[in-house]
Design a protein around this motif. Sequence first.
Motif, short mmCIF file in Angstrom:
data_model
loop_
_atom_site.label_atom_id
_atom_site.label_comp_id
_atom_site.label_asym_id
_atom_site.label_seq_id
_atom_site.Cartn_x
_atom_site.Cartn_y
_atom_site.Cartn_z
N ALA A 1 0.84 -1.19 0.00
CA ALA A 1 0.00 0.00 0.00
C ALA A 1 0.88 1.25 0.00
O ALA A 1 1.48 1.59 1.01
N THR A 2 0.96 1.89 -1.15
CA THR A 2 1.82 3.08 -1.34
C THR A 2 3.23 2.77 -0.83
O THR A 2 3.84 3.55 -0.11
N GLY B 1 -2.06 -17.69 -5.30
CA GLY B 1 -2.08 -16.50 -4.46
C GLY B 1 -2.02 -15.23 -5.30
O GLY B 1 -1.61 -15.23 -6.46
N ARG B 2 -2.42 -14.13 -4.68
CA ARG B 2 -2.52 -12.85 -5.38
C ARG B 2 -1.52 -11.85 -4.83
O ARG B 2 -1.19 -11.86 -3.64
N PHE B 3 -1.05 -10.98 -5.71
CA PHE B 3 -0.25 -9.82 -5.30
C PHE B 3 -0.94 -8.58 -5.81
O PHE B 3 -1.38 -8.53 -6.97
N ALA B 4 -1.05 -7.55 -4.95
CA ALA B 4 -1.66 -6.29 -5.36
C ALA B 4 -0.87 -5.13 -4.77
O ALA B 4 -0.68 -5.06 -3.55
N ALA B 5 -0.40 -4.25 -5.64
CA ALA B 5 0.26 -3.01 -5.22
C ALA B 5 -0.65 -1.86 -5.60
O ALA B 5 -1.21 -1.83 -6.70
N PHE B 6 -0.81 -0.91 -4.69
CA PHE B 6 -1.70 0.21 -4.98
C PHE B 6 -1.18 1.49 -4.33
O PHE B 6 -0.45 1.47 -3.35
N TRP B 7 -1.57 2.60 -4.97
CA TRP B 7 -1.11 3.93 -4.55
C TRP B 7 -2.29 4.89 -4.53
O TRP B 7 -3.12 4.89 -5.45
#
Length: 271
Positions: free
Chosen positions: A114-115, A137-143
């Motif tokens: 997360a950011t 499995g999942r990977f999530a990057a967010f800003w």
Amino acid sequence: MPTSWPSENEPHRHRQVAESFGTDADRYDRARPRYPDALIERIVAASPGPDVLDVGCGTGIAARQFQAAGCRVLGVEPDARMAEVARRQGLEVDVATFEDWDPAGRSFDTAIAATAWHWVDPVAGAAKAAQALRPGGRFAAFWNAFEFPPALGEVTAEVCRRVIPDSPFDFQALAKSSVDGYQPLLDKTADGFREVGGFGRPEQWRHHWEWFYTRDAWLDQMPTTGAFTRLPPDQLAEVLEGVGAALDEMGGGFTMRYATAMVAVTRTPTT
């Protein structure tokens, strides 16, 4: 703060900035924006299970949102000062950079950043995520990308250029739509996972939302951003005074438009 990152959009090479946020970790936790519920719900719904790894968890802002959604969260955070705030609020945290972190046999259904992913080497980070994620499995990057009211963005850029003319950050970006400025980070993140392999096709989404800031709330948040965490107190005070005066002229508050930009990938099953 949507200022352009120094060194050709490779902020992970600027560890001195990444490790400056703990200077006032309590302020960071208090003032930084949260993430839209729709984003959290989307990530949780796509996760094959409840075990979440929070990369660069900071003070646990996003981690607490995932805990509230029913997840079990482990944070990884390089700054012990930030980690201590997260631990005080009930989060388990390993203190390490993600590249050097040892999963020690642990595995997860989802990893989030997360950011924070811009502080991680995109290829080494993708390789470590592959090591920590279970098949499927999942990977999530967010800003959270700020979209300033034009008048406030221009005044803030003018104040910053006057007070800190030698800053490596491009404050002119404040007057522009910042979500587009995050696109290179999304693309670089996706490219890192493509290079490592073992993941499906990257997906990108944007969630738009708004938040009203009072003058005091915004001036409380500004010092927590990378452009200002290492400023001497006199320069920071001058920046805040100038921005505060502009906010007074705007009526003492403003509505910030946000676009939370996310890139996600799925770990392919092993054969």
